[in-house]
Design a protein around this motif. Structure first.
Motif, PDB file in Angstrom:
ATOM      1  N   UNK A   1       0.771  -1.187  -0.014  1.00  0.00           N
ATOM      2  CA  UNK A   1      -0.109  -0.005  -0.052  1.00  0.00           C
ATOM      3  C   UNK A   1       0.869   1.070  -0.010  1.00  0.00           C
ATOM      4  N   UNK A   2       1.475   1.498  -1.226  1.00  0.00           N
ATOM      5  CA  UNK A   2       2.433   2.893  -1.235  1.00  0.00           C
ATOM      6  C   UNK A   2       1.694   3.506  -2.353  1.00  0.00           C
ATOM      7  N   UNK A   3       1.790   4.964  -2.457  1.00  0.00           N
ATOM      8  CA  UNK A   3       1.321   5.746  -3.469  1.00  0.00           C
ATOM      9  C   UNK A   3       2.290   5.887  -4.644  1.00  0.00           C
ATOM     10  N   UNK A   4       3.390   5.142  -4.611  1.00  0.00           N
ATOM     11  CA  UNK A   4       4.273   5.114  -5.881  1.00  0.00           C
ATOM     12  C   UNK A   4       4.499   3.701  -6.494  1.00  0.00           C
ATOM     13  N   UNK A   5       3.419   3.186  -6.561  1.00  0.00           N
ATOM     14  CA  UNK A   5       3.337   1.599  -6.917  1.00  0.00           C
ATOM     15  C   UNK A   5       4.033   1.686  -8.399  1.00  0.00           C
ATOM     16  N   UNK A   6       4.451   0.203  -8.473  1.00  0.00           N
ATOM     17  CA  UNK A   6       4.880  -0.046  -9.610  1.00  0.00           C
ATOM     18  C   UNK A   6       3.952   0.244 -10.788  1.00  0.00           C
ATOM     19  N   UNK A   7       4.683   0.825 -11.945  1.00  0.00           N
ATOM     20  CA  UNK A   7       3.706   1.042 -13.003  1.00  0.00           C
ATOM     21  C   UNK A   7       3.782   0.005 -14.164  1.00  0.00           C
ATOM     22  N   UNK A   8       4.668  -0.929 -14.016  1.00  0.00           N
ATOM     23  CA  UNK A   8       4.698  -2.081 -14.658  1.00  0.00           C
ATOM     24  C   UNK A   8       3.712  -3.405 -14.206  1.00  0.00           C
ATOM     25  N   UNK A   9       3.005  -3.867 -15.087  1.00  0.00           N
ATOM     26  CA  UNK A   9       2.071  -4.910 -14.597  1.00  0.00           C
ATOM     27  C   UNK A   9       2.970  -5.986 -14.430  1.00  0.00           C
ATOM     28  N   UNK A  10       2.829  -6.587 -13.272  1.00  0.00           N
ATOM     29  CA  UNK A  10       3.536  -7.920 -12.653  1.00  0.00           C
ATOM     30  C   UNK A  10       5.022  -8.026 -12.572  1.00  0.00           C
ATOM     31  N   UNK A  11       5.492  -6.673 -12.751  1.00  0.00           N
ATOM     32  CA  UNK A  11       6.882  -6.600 -12.316  1.00  0.00           C
ATOM     33  C   UNK A  11       7.025  -5.407 -11.386  1.00  0.00           C
ATOM     34  N   UNK A  12       7.987  -6.052 -10.305  1.00  0.00           N
ATOM     35  CA  UNK A  12       8.170  -5.030  -8.966  1.00  0.00           C
ATOM     36  C   UNK A  12       9.287  -5.082  -8.365  1.00  0.00           C
ATOM     37  N   UNK A  13       9.910  -4.021  -7.669  1.00  0.00           N
ATOM     38  CA  UNK A  13      11.170  -4.293  -7.100  1.00  0.00           C
ATOM     39  C   UNK A  13      11.171  -4.681  -5.722  1.00  0.00           C
ATOM     40  N   UNK A  14      10.667  -5.977  -5.807  1.00  0.00           N
ATOM     41  CA  UNK A  14      10.321  -6.503  -4.580  1.00  0.00           C
ATOM     42  C   UNK A  14      11.649  -7.092  -3.733  1.00  0.00           C
ATOM     43  N   UNK A  15      12.754  -6.837  -4.256  1.00  0.00           N
ATOM     44  CA  UNK A  15      13.960  -7.262  -3.490  1.00  0.00           C
ATOM     45  C   UNK A  15      14.691  -6.021  -2.969  1.00  0.00           C
ATOM     46  N   UNK A  16      14.104  -4.857  -3.484  1.00  0.00           N
ATOM     47  CA  UNK A  16      14.590  -3.539  -2.907  1.00  0.00           C
ATOM     48  C   UNK A  16      15.783  -2.825  -3.808  1.00  0.00           C
ATOM     49  N   UNK A  17      16.316  -3.527  -4.958  1.00  0.00           N
ATOM     50  CA  UNK A  17      17.232  -3.052  -5.783  1.00  0.00           C
ATOM     51  C   UNK A  17      17.175  -1.604  -5.930  1.00  0.00           C
ATOM     52  N   UNK A  18      15.983  -1.028  -6.232  1.00  0.00           N
ATOM     53  CA  UNK A  18      15.616   0.248  -6.341  1.00  0.00           C
ATOM     54  C   UNK A  18      16.217   1.249  -5.076  1.00  0.00           C
ATOM     55  N   UNK A  19      16.128   0.597  -3.865  1.00  0.00           N
ATOM     56  CA  UNK A  19      17.037   1.465  -2.906  1.00  0.00           C
ATOM     57  C   UNK A  19      18.526   1.345  -2.840  1.00  0.00           C
ATOM     58  N   UNK A  20      18.698   0.015  -3.505  1.00  0.00           N
ATOM     59  CA  UNK A  20      20.485   0.031  -3.618  1.00  0.00           C
ATOM     60  C   UNK A  20      20.962   0.963  -4.636  1.00  0.00           C
ATOM     61  N   UNK A  21      20.117   1.133  -5.668  1.00  0.00           N
ATOM     62  CA  UNK A  21      20.515   2.291  -6.726  1.00  0.00           C
ATOM     63  C   UNK A  21      20.452   3.520  -6.089  1.00  0.00           C
TER      64      UNK A  21
END
Ligand SMILES: [Zn+2]
Ligand SMILES: [Zn+2]
Length: 409
Positions: free
Chosen positions: A100-120
């Motif tokens: 429940x975040x307001x910056x959800x993934x815009x790509x269907x079926x794909x998610x930064x679920x391992x947090x590599x977005x935070x690493x970058x």
């Protein structure tokens, strides 16, 4: 007289945590932008351009297309010193986001679920901090943005290494950070020696002889054999391996048959073994093959056992570099440092650690009050973003202080 491994580093000239706090809003914005644009392994083209453009905007010299979608930034300090590489991975997972975040993934079926977005985001933050501290900086910092960590097999680190990323200038120390949904926000998890496992995937193809379900005695039933194999494999860990050396075996998929009254010809099992040292790893693979073949033969069938080639090695932190790094992490006010147990997941950061000493460490992202309570890879994985400043500060601090240290022998 021999050269000391590491020069005493004293107090860092820059307050890296204060610098990270100063850029915190941007750190979070960058992370959210990346979170909304996740890309799967080997398809990180948008992400790769995003990070390369950001590094260039900071005045860092950039190589694009390193080992595929990899990006390398190089920042030279104002004084001679060691070459320190910092790595962030870039790929996302085939998961439909349910957080429940307001910056959800815009790509269907794909998610930064391992947090590599935070690493970058944390590595870009560290880059910005280090650019500002350039006059105080010894040596050279290399920023590795690596594709395809989640893929397994050749992954993304190996192609980057084959493309020469650890050379020219040669990397003396390498560090990587992973966000951890099972650890409290603001807490670093550290360990010397083996910290993550070798993940060896296998495929077992059992050959029987099919026939009518009413007359099993005229067949060789691969479904029955497969059931025995699954049970037999667990006997390897409980009866055949040294109990003080971690070993896990999991059969994650079972495929056979089409209809209830047909005994099929084949069954296929897929699974993974996890080990923390090469000796156990080799012994485990041999025993899996032997047990499977023995069970299949005893029921009149046969089997092919195949292990994935190029599986990630064990991730081993250099004890001396880790000891020094831990001392530095303890200087970050407000963060905690905890020695951790090994994790039996795999990581291709292991490949960088085979080429240079360094440390792979963890940063907690959990916060019950904010609903950040799900583990990495969960569709509800959610990060307490207050933790990001500690990560960015830690990367900048390690690069800065290890740059002052002598080259490892
Ligand atoms: Zn992952
Ligand atoms: Zn990961």
């Amino acid at each position: 007289m021999s050269t000391p491994f590491i020069r005493p580093c004293g107090t860092p000239a820059v307050d890296f945590l204060a610098e990270a706090k100063r850029i915190e809003p941007e750190l979070i914005r960058t992370r959210r932008t990346l979170h909304q644009h996740p890309e799967l392994s080997y398809r990180e083209t948008w992400t790769s351009k995003f990070v390369a453009d950001r590094l260039e905007a900071l005045g860092i010299s950039v190589k694009r297309g390193v080992g595929g979608n990899g990006v390398v930034g190089i920042l030279k300090g104002s004084a001679e010193g060691s070459v320190v590489a910092l790595r962030a991975d870039m790929d996302a997972l085939p998961v439909t986001e349910a957080a429940d975040v307001d910056f959800k993934s815009k790509v269907d079926g794909v998610m930064h679920a391992c947090g590599h977005d935070t690493h970058m985001a944390m590595l870009l933050g560290a880059a910005e901090i280090l650019v500002r501290a350039k006059d105080e900086l010894y040596g050279t910092v290399k920023f590795f943005f690596q594709p395809a960590e989640e893929h397994g097999g050749r992954g993304g680190a190996l192609p980057m290494i084959e493309d020469g990323v650890m050379l020219d200038p040669k990397v003396d120390y390498v560090f990587g950070l992973h966000i951890d949904g099972d650890r409290k926000a603001g807490e670093f998890g550290v360990r010397e020696g083996p910290v993550m496992a070798a993940p060896d995937s296998f495929r077992i193809r059992i050959k029987g002889r099919g026939g009518h379900g009413s007359a099993p005695h005229k067949t060789v039933d691969p479904v029955y054999i497969a059931a025995n194999v699954i049970l037999g494999l667990q006997g390897i860990s409980s009866r055949m391996m040294d109990p003080v050396r971690p070993f896990v075996i999991t059969v994650g998929s079972v495929h056979s048959g089409t209809k209830e009254n047909i005994i099929p010809d084949y069954a296929e099992l897929n699974g993974t073994i996890r080990t923390l040292d090469e000796e156990t790893r080799k012994a485990a693979k041999r025993r899996v093959a032997r047990v499977v073949e023995g069970i299949c033969r005893s029921y009149g069938g046969s089997a092919e056992v195949e292990f994935e080639r190029d599986a990630y090695p064990v991730t081993v932190n250099d004890p001396r570099a880790t000891e020094q790094a831990v001392k530095l992490l303890r200087k970050i006010r407000g963060a905690r440092v905890r020695r951790m147990e090994p994790i039996l997941g795999g990581e291709d950061f292991s490949r960088f650690l085979q080429k240079a000493p360094g440390m792979f460490y963890f940063l907690g992202a959990a916060n019950t009050a904010k609903g950040c309570v799900y583990p990495n890879h969960s569709s509800r994985f959610k990060v307490d973003e207050d933790t990001l400043k500690f990560g960015a500060a830690s990367l900048a601090l390690l690069a800065s202080e290890f740059g002052k240290m002598s080259t490892p022998k």
